[in-house]
Design an enzyme around this catalytic site. Structure first.
Site, PDB file in Angstrom:
ATOM      1  N   TYR A 177     -18.812   2.323  44.311  1.00 11.26           N
ATOM      2  CA  TYR A 177     -19.763   3.189  45.004  1.00 11.26           C
ATOM      3  C   TYR A 177     -21.136   2.517  45.075  1.00 11.26           C
ATOM      4  CZ  TYR A 177     -16.272   6.908  44.905  1.00 11.26           C
ATOM      5  OH  TYR A 177     -15.132   7.649  45.106  1.00 11.26           O
ATOM      6  N   ARG A 312      -5.819   6.400  32.865  1.00  4.43           N
ATOM      7  CA  ARG A 312      -4.429   6.460  32.359  1.00  4.43           C
ATOM      8  C   ARG A 312      -4.421   6.525  30.834  1.00  4.43           C
ATOM      9  NH1 ARG A 312       0.641   6.939  34.028  1.00  4.43           N
ATOM     10  NH2 ARG A 312       2.224   5.423  33.480  1.00  4.43           N
ATOM     11  N   GLY A 334      -8.600  12.937  33.815  1.00  4.35           N
ATOM     12  CA  GLY A 334      -8.745  13.516  35.145  1.00  4.35           C
ATOM     13  C   GLY A 334      -7.432  14.081  35.626  1.00  4.35           C
ATOM     14  N   ARG A 335      -6.551  13.212  36.083  1.00  8.67           N
ATOM     15  CA  ARG A 335      -5.258  13.666  36.611  1.00  8.67           C
ATOM     16  C   ARG A 335      -4.416  14.407  35.560  1.00  8.67           C
ATOM     17  NH1 ARG A 335      -3.316   8.035  38.728  1.00  8.67           N
ATOM     18  NH2 ARG A 335      -4.382   7.502  36.786  1.00  8.67           N
ATOM     19  N   CYS A 361       1.753   9.508  40.192  1.00  3.01           N
ATOM     20  CA  CYS A 361       2.199   9.344  41.579  1.00  3.01           C
ATOM     21  C   CYS A 361       1.040   9.307  42.557  1.00  3.01           C
ATOM     22  CB  CYS A 361       3.167  10.460  41.953  1.00  3.01           C
ATOM     23  SG  CYS A 361       2.396  12.107  42.051  1.00  3.01           S
ATOM     24  N   CYS A 365      -3.141  14.491  44.284  1.00  2.00           N
ATOM     25  CA  CYS A 365      -4.586  14.457  44.026  1.00  2.00           C
ATOM     26  C   CYS A 365      -5.280  13.519  45.009  1.00  2.00           C
ATOM     27  CB  CYS A 365      -4.847  14.075  42.572  1.00  2.00           C
ATOM     28  SG  CYS A 365      -3.900  12.635  41.990  1.00  2.00           S
ATOM     29  N   ALA A 408      13.383  20.668  41.961  1.00  3.52           N
ATOM     30  CA  ALA A 408      13.099  21.909  42.691  1.00  3.52           C
ATOM     31  C   ALA A 408      13.801  23.092  42.031  1.00  3.52           C
ATOM     32  CB  ALA A 408      13.524  21.783  44.151  1.00  3.52           C
ATOM     33  N   GLU A 427      24.392  23.616  37.481  1.00  2.36           N
ATOM     34  CA  GLU A 427      24.301  22.225  37.935  1.00  2.36           C
ATOM     35  C   GLU A 427      25.698  21.621  37.970  1.00  2.36           C
ATOM     36  OE1 GLU A 427      23.851  18.378  38.849  1.00  2.36           O
ATOM     37  OE2 GLU A 427      22.347  19.941  39.192  1.00  2.36           O
ATOM     38  N   LYS A 445       8.873   3.629  35.233  1.00  2.72           N
ATOM     39  CA  LYS A 445       8.865   5.021  35.688  1.00  2.72           C
ATOM     40  C   LYS A 445       9.192   5.976  34.541  1.00  2.72           C
ATOM     41  CE  LYS A 445       8.400   6.109  39.545  1.00  2.72           C
ATOM     42  NZ  LYS A 445       9.231   6.001  40.734  1.00  2.72           N
TER      43      LYS A 445
END
Length: 660
Positions: A177, A312, A334-335, A361, A365, A408, A427, A445
């Site tokens: 910035y 992170r 933050g996230r 991911c 955000c 979902a 399931e 991951k």
């Protein structure tokens, strides 16, 4: 016995008179829904911050306020809309601070000097290329304009003090910035008192601080958000491991820390990276957690003022050990605070396993914000709309049957039982997780594996009845006599119809990631979307020779847009792994030797021991049509309706559970 996380729950003093109750800070995030039409904190904004104060955070930072928004309605230097009613902002601030005070939480707003080259149309310290359009250069600020900006920063701080805030954070000598651009010799080419030697390049930061302290008093806290290292090789060119640095080296970053302390800054909130190295500024899942800690520890050793550390840091064990060892003073989330507003409370209660994980991911955000969509969180559908889209108890308790145990379906089950319904989830396979299982198979991951584990623990704790190895057709559903059915049937890989596709050397991407097939030394991945490129990186990191084949002109072009920092790092990881790419090419056949491709110049052959198909997914046949006229409420959700992502699956599951 000492509680291992106890270092995170010690009070911390910032400046002369401000003490925060613990070492957890909500990171500054730009979330437009938190503000109303007059610039005030909206109902969602009040609820958002209150929820995180209730969740145990000791200090909350707002996203950056720009002086032209708060105090100058005719500001010519940044393209922001002026606040329509400062009085409305003040009234909402008083209410917000009262709410936070009930939980013992403090708040410090960020105040920004500007975007500079990070936003087309804004001014820079010199004529330098804009980040998003390097063909155009910024106009350079004049001395008078610089002083105007500094005066506005000071006026904004005075206004915020009048609103009741105990301090501000200067935004920011990070992310590239405007203040960052002034501090970097690579971007600041001025020959006046605001350029040249480091002392001159930091003059804006010093004059802002002097003005704020003079206007607001010495006990008014002033923090600086500072990137300790930029990780750039050139404009728009990141440096994966920090080599060939042309921006800020760590050595200069530490010198800046010392100078900011000397000027009188009360604390430093440190991270790394900028837009040109965005995967450091907003680290995706591919970057290991806690990478910033060693840099922050050197800053801590260089100064005596508190070091707050973000980037992170969503691992309470890492954070607690860093505080215990004296490497940092507090952690800035933050996230992760988007994903779980009760993060500190769960650690405090001895339930860190209940923290809903941020999966890195960047879709809900920063990615959403850059696409002009509502910014929130991929794994927390309530985030940034707690007041307008939260959960309420169901007026009529129902028996809900969820068909499918992917993300979902698990989210629909979780939300439904929270609202008071009785839920059974069936399931068809032997385990829950659906697409989270192959997507989380890569070493990089682990966050998706954590999310899958979190869902399963929540379903158990909430009393959801889970039946595995249970495939239901319409008759079986009707026989169970539910009141409502959520169809979360998922999707299956697309298999192109080409000669040789049934060869033993061919494997679809799901089987490749979950079935432990034999993989040869030469791997060709058909499909250069996110799944294909991540698969290619995984094989390359395992020592394989990998080629990605993509029909479109560029990789990472198909499907849901890949957020900027994720794409940027993924491309660099592909390059590091020496993954070859063939774009504008289609698979036409699989042969004994490898594959035949159709290219703009004719046919081409590639040697391959293993061919991985990652050309997309298609929804499974839905049972919704077979349930027409059955008297049941039917809610198809997730990839079974339209193939998407974790974010779209969570949103669909949450919405269905919320309205049943």
């Amino acid at each position: 016995m000492s509680y291992p996380y106890s270092p995170l729950f010690q009070p911390l003093k910032l400046g002369k008179n401000l003490t925060i109750k613990n070492r957890f800070c909500v990171g500054p995030l730009t979330l437009p829904s938190l503000h109303g039409p007059f610039g005030e904190f909206s109902a969602d904004g009040l609820a958002y911050f209150e929820e995180r104060a209730k969740g145990g955070f000791g200090l909350l930072f707002t996203g950056a306020f720009h002086p032209d928004v708060l105090v100058d309605p005719v500001h010519p230097l940044d393209s922001k809309q002026p606040m329509k009613s400062p009085k409305a902002f003040m009234r909402s601030s008083v209410e917000l601070l009262e709410r936070l005070d009930a939980y013992g939480a403090k708040m410090i707003p960020q105040v920004s000097m500007g975007y500079g080259r990070n936003a087309v149309g804004c001014y820079g310290p010199s004529e330098i290329p804009y980040y998003h359009d390097p063909s155009v250069t910024t106009p350079a600020l004049t001395r008078d304009q610089i002083r105007q900006k500094i005066d506005q920063m000071v006026a904004t701080a005075a206004f915020l003090k009048k609103c009741g805030f105990p301090g501000i954070e200067v935004h920011a000598m990070h992310w590239g910035y405007l203040l960052d651009q002034f501090a970097l010799t690579f971007m600041n080419h001025r020959t006046d008192e605001y350029g040249g030697a480091l002392e001159n390049r930091l003059r804006c930061a010093r004059e802002i601080l002097d003005g704020v302290k003079a206007a607001c008093g010495s006990d008014f806290v002033v923090s600086m958000r500072l990137a300790l290292k930029t990780y750039i090789k050139d404009y728009n060119t990141p440096s994966l491991h920090g080599e060939e640095e042309v921006g800020r080296t760590l050595e200069e970053g530490l010198t800046i820390c010392k100078k900011l302390e000397e000027y009188g800054y009360d604390c430093l909130s440190v991270d790394f990276g900028q837009y040109d190295s965005f995967y450091y500024a907003a680290p995706p899942c591919y970057m290991e957690k806690g990478r910033i800690i060693d840099l922050a520890a050197q800053a801590k050793a260089a100064v005596n003022i508190p070091i707050l550390c973000g980037g992170r840091m969503n691992d309470p064990e890492l954070a607690a050990e860093a505080v215990r060892a004296g490497k940092i003073d507090a952690v800035v989330l933050g996230r992760p605070s988007l994903a779980d507003p009760a993060y500190p409370r769960k650690v405090e209660m001895g339930r860190p396993e209940d923290i809903r994980p941020c999966i890195g991911c960047n879709q809900g955000c920063i990615g959403a914000l850059k696409l002009g969509r509502r910014a929130g969180c991929a794994v927390n559908a309530e985030a940034a709309r707690e007041a307008s889209f939260g959960l309420t108890p169901a007026l009529q308790k129902k028996h809900v049957l969820v068909v499918g145990g992917g993300v979902a379906g698990m989210e629909a089950a979780r939300v439904s039982v929270l609202r008071g319904h009785t839920v059974t989830l069936c399931e068809g396979s032997h385990r829950l997780g659906g697409s989270l299982i192959p997507a989380g198979a890569h070493d990089f991951k682990a966050d998706l594996r954590d999310l899958n584990g979190w869902y399963q623990r929540q379903l158990t704790k909430l009393g959801v009845t889970v039946e595995l190895n249970t495939r239901l057709d319409a008759a079986a559903i009707l026989a169970r006599k539910p009141d409502a059915v959520v169809l979360a049937q998922g999707a299956v890989p697309v298999i192109p119809r080409v000669p040789g596709v049934d060869s033993p050397k061919v494997v679809d991407c799901v089987t490749a990631l979950t079935g432990n097939p034999h993989v040869g030394e030469k791997v060709v991945v058909i499909g250069g979307g996110l799944v294909g490129c991540e698969t290619a990186v995984g094989y390359a990191q395992g020592g394989k020779t990998v080629t990605v084949v993509e029909a479109l002109p560029d990789i990472l072009s198909a499907g849901i847009p890949v957020p900027e920092s994720n794409e940027q790092m993924l491309r660099d990881l592909l390059a590091e792994g020496k993954v070859a790419t063939k774009t504008g090419c289609r698979l036409s056949a699989v042969t004994d030797a490898g594959v035949t491709l159709s290219t703009p110049d004719g046919e081409e052959t590639l040697e391959a021991d293993t061919v991985v198909l990652a050309v997309g997914f298609t929804p499974r046949d839905s049972l919704a049509g077979d349930l027409l006229g059955s008297g049941l409420e039917v809610y198809p959700v997730g990839d079974g309706v339209k193939v998407g992502s974790v974010m779209t699956a969570v949103a669909a599951g949450y919405t269905a559970g919320r309205k049943i």
